[in-house]
Scaffold this motif. Sequence first.
Motif, mmCIF file in Angstrom:
data_model
loop_
_atom_site.group_PDB
_atom_site.id
_atom_site.type_symbol
_atom_site.label_atom_id
_atom_site.label_comp_id
_atom_site.label_asym_id
_atom_site.label_seq_id
_atom_site.Cartn_x
_atom_site.Cartn_y
_atom_site.Cartn_z
ATOM 1 N N THR A 191 -51.703 39.310 -30.640
ATOM 2 C CA THR A 191 -51.071 40.459 -31.282
ATOM 3 C C THR A 191 -51.410 40.476 -32.770
ATOM 4 O O THR A 191 -52.144 39.629 -33.271
ATOM 5 N N GLY A 192 -50.812 41.442 -33.465
ATOM 6 C CA GLY A 192 -51.051 41.539 -34.902
ATOM 7 C C GLY A 192 -50.466 40.371 -35.679
ATOM 8 O O GLY A 192 -50.893 40.099 -36.802
ATOM 9 N N ASN A 193 -49.493 39.676 -35.098
ATOM 10 C CA ASN A 193 -48.879 38.531 -35.770
ATOM 11 C C ASN A 193 -48.716 37.395 -34.775
ATOM 12 O O ASN A 193 -47.629 37.149 -34.254
ATOM 13 N N PRO A 194 -49.801 36.674 -34.471
ATOM 14 C CA PRO A 194 -49.736 35.646 -33.431
ATOM 15 C C PRO A 194 -48.748 34.534 -33.722
ATOM 16 O O PRO A 194 -48.246 33.892 -32.798
ATOM 17 N N GLU A 195 -48.441 34.306 -35.005
ATOM 18 C CA GLU A 195 -47.498 33.233 -35.340
ATOM 19 C C GLU A 195 -46.121 33.498 -34.740
ATOM 20 O O GLU A 195 -45.381 32.566 -34.429
ATOM 21 N N LYS A 196 -45.781 34.767 -34.539
ATOM 22 C CA LYS A 196 -44.467 35.117 -33.999
ATOM 23 C C LYS A 196 -44.506 35.500 -32.518
ATOM 24 O O LYS A 196 -43.511 35.954 -31.965
ATOM 25 N N GLN A 197 -45.657 35.303 -31.861
ATOM 26 C CA GLN A 197 -45.746 35.586 -30.431
ATOM 27 C C GLN A 197 -44.897 34.609 -29.629
ATOM 28 O O GLN A 197 -44.853 33.419 -29.934
ATOM 29 N N PRO A 271 -39.246 21.587 -27.252
ATOM 30 C CA PRO A 271 -40.667 21.356 -26.945
ATOM 31 C C PRO A 271 -40.865 20.048 -26.196
ATOM 32 O O PRO A 271 -40.036 19.131 -26.267
ATOM 33 N N LEU A 272 -41.984 19.959 -25.470
ATOM 34 C CA LEU A 272 -42.318 18.713 -24.778
ATOM 35 C C LEU A 272 -42.696 17.601 -25.751
ATOM 36 O O LEU A 272 -42.628 16.423 -25.406
ATOM 37 N N ASN A 273 -43.124 17.981 -26.951
ATOM 38 C CA ASN A 273 -43.640 17.022 -27.933
ATOM 39 C C ASN A 273 -44.815 16.239 -27.352
ATOM 40 O O ASN A 273 -44.980 15.046 -27.607
ATOM 41 N N VAL A 283 -55.135 29.462 -32.114
ATOM 42 C CA VAL A 283 -54.735 29.052 -33.465
ATOM 43 C C VAL A 283 -53.886 30.173 -34.066
ATOM 44 O O VAL A 283 -54.385 31.262 -34.352
ATOM 45 N N THR A 284 -52.602 29.908 -34.226
ATOM 46 C CA THR A 284 -51.669 30.946 -34.676
ATOM 47 C C THR A 284 -51.481 30.984 -36.180
ATOM 48 O O THR A 284 -50.936 31.947 -36.715
ATOM 49 N N GLN A 302 -47.088 26.354 -22.797
ATOM 50 C CA GLN A 302 -45.829 25.991 -23.458
ATOM 51 C C GLN A 302 -45.334 27.171 -24.289
ATOM 52 O O GLN A 302 -45.822 27.415 -25.390
ATOM 53 N N GLU A 303 -44.362 27.874 -23.748
ATOM 54 C CA GLU A 303 -43.850 29.083 -24.407
ATOM 55 C C GLU A 303 -42.954 28.734 -25.588
ATOM 56 O O GLU A 303 -42.174 27.783 -25.540
ATOM 57 N N GLY A 304 -43.091 29.523 -26.642
ATOM 58 C CA GLY A 304 -42.141 29.467 -27.736
ATOM 59 C C GLY A 304 -42.283 28.310 -28.692
ATOM 60 O O GLY A 304 -41.453 28.138 -29.585
#
Length: 333
Positions: A191-197, A271-273, A283-284, A302-304
């Motif tokens: 998307t336009g802002n992958p960091e917030k996907q 997260p699974l870590n 690469v976000t 791994q979502e989120g």
Amino acid sequence: NAFTIHQFLLKQGWFLPDIFVLKREGGDKASVPTVIIDECSMIPTDLLGTLFKALNLNLVKRLILVGDPNQLPPIGPGRPFVDIVAWLRENHPHCVATLRTTMRTADDAETPLGKSRALAFADGYRSDSVNPADDELLAALAREDNRGDLQVHFWQDHDDLRRILEEQMRTLLDIGEPGDYASFNQSLGITGNPEKQPDWKRAERWQILSPLRIHPFGTDELNRQIQIAYKSGLIRKKNPKPFGDQQIVYTDKVIQVVNKRIRGWPPDNDPLNYVANGEIGIVTKTSKRQYGNYLQVGFSTQEGVTYRYYRNQVNDNLELAYALTVHKSQGSD
């Protein structure tokens, strides 16, 4: 619950991810009545043996091994699934179920069930399949008779291969001419802002495969050409400059190449870590900070959550993933 084998072994204390070593003893045993192990043809002997140690086999009522013995063997030692299937067929044939009806179709459902030329072509290489129509299909492909979901294009040199790839990416993926950064990213679900996907599942929407890493048709060169064609502006960027030997930049598609324990972010998303060898992501974010440059990757599995890699960690962990070797895509490398 579903885990990769390494995630399960890590949870049970049978795997040391920092040095990538399977433990011979000392881990916990899971007590579950049913165990289903998928993609068994990819599992080497040492990994399968450790997995069995991590299970309380006295309490397992059903052990189901799922896989294709016709696939390429694992990179590691042995081919235990092939050997197990052969032994079962000879000694306990009632324990082997062979799936003969193809249920896979194209994502857009344009190819009706049973009409897939790609799957018919694959069936021709099965050890237990002999079909007179195989020769007819091979002859049609040799004539570049491209219909349905299978196409064959012959190329003469490196420039010819690049031209064909660009044409097919435009036709099949709606990617514009080289330099069309927006349509290329859209094909990967960026998307336009992958960091917030919230997720990056579409990073695996398409994949180029090659049998080798080297040579003009190998994955190293194909990744380089694709990246130059659609990310050249970011490669020239100096703040921060590209990461690693492969010059990884913002919005690149990458693959984790080793199993690694690493802290995921944000911690509130549980997260699974841990990132397994073979996980693919985008690469976000890339950032230049006083304490060091880093990039962040969101993985399709791994979502989120995202994982941070500092510049000195990139070469040991990440590679470009527009093109992968066949073994790497199978999970065997």
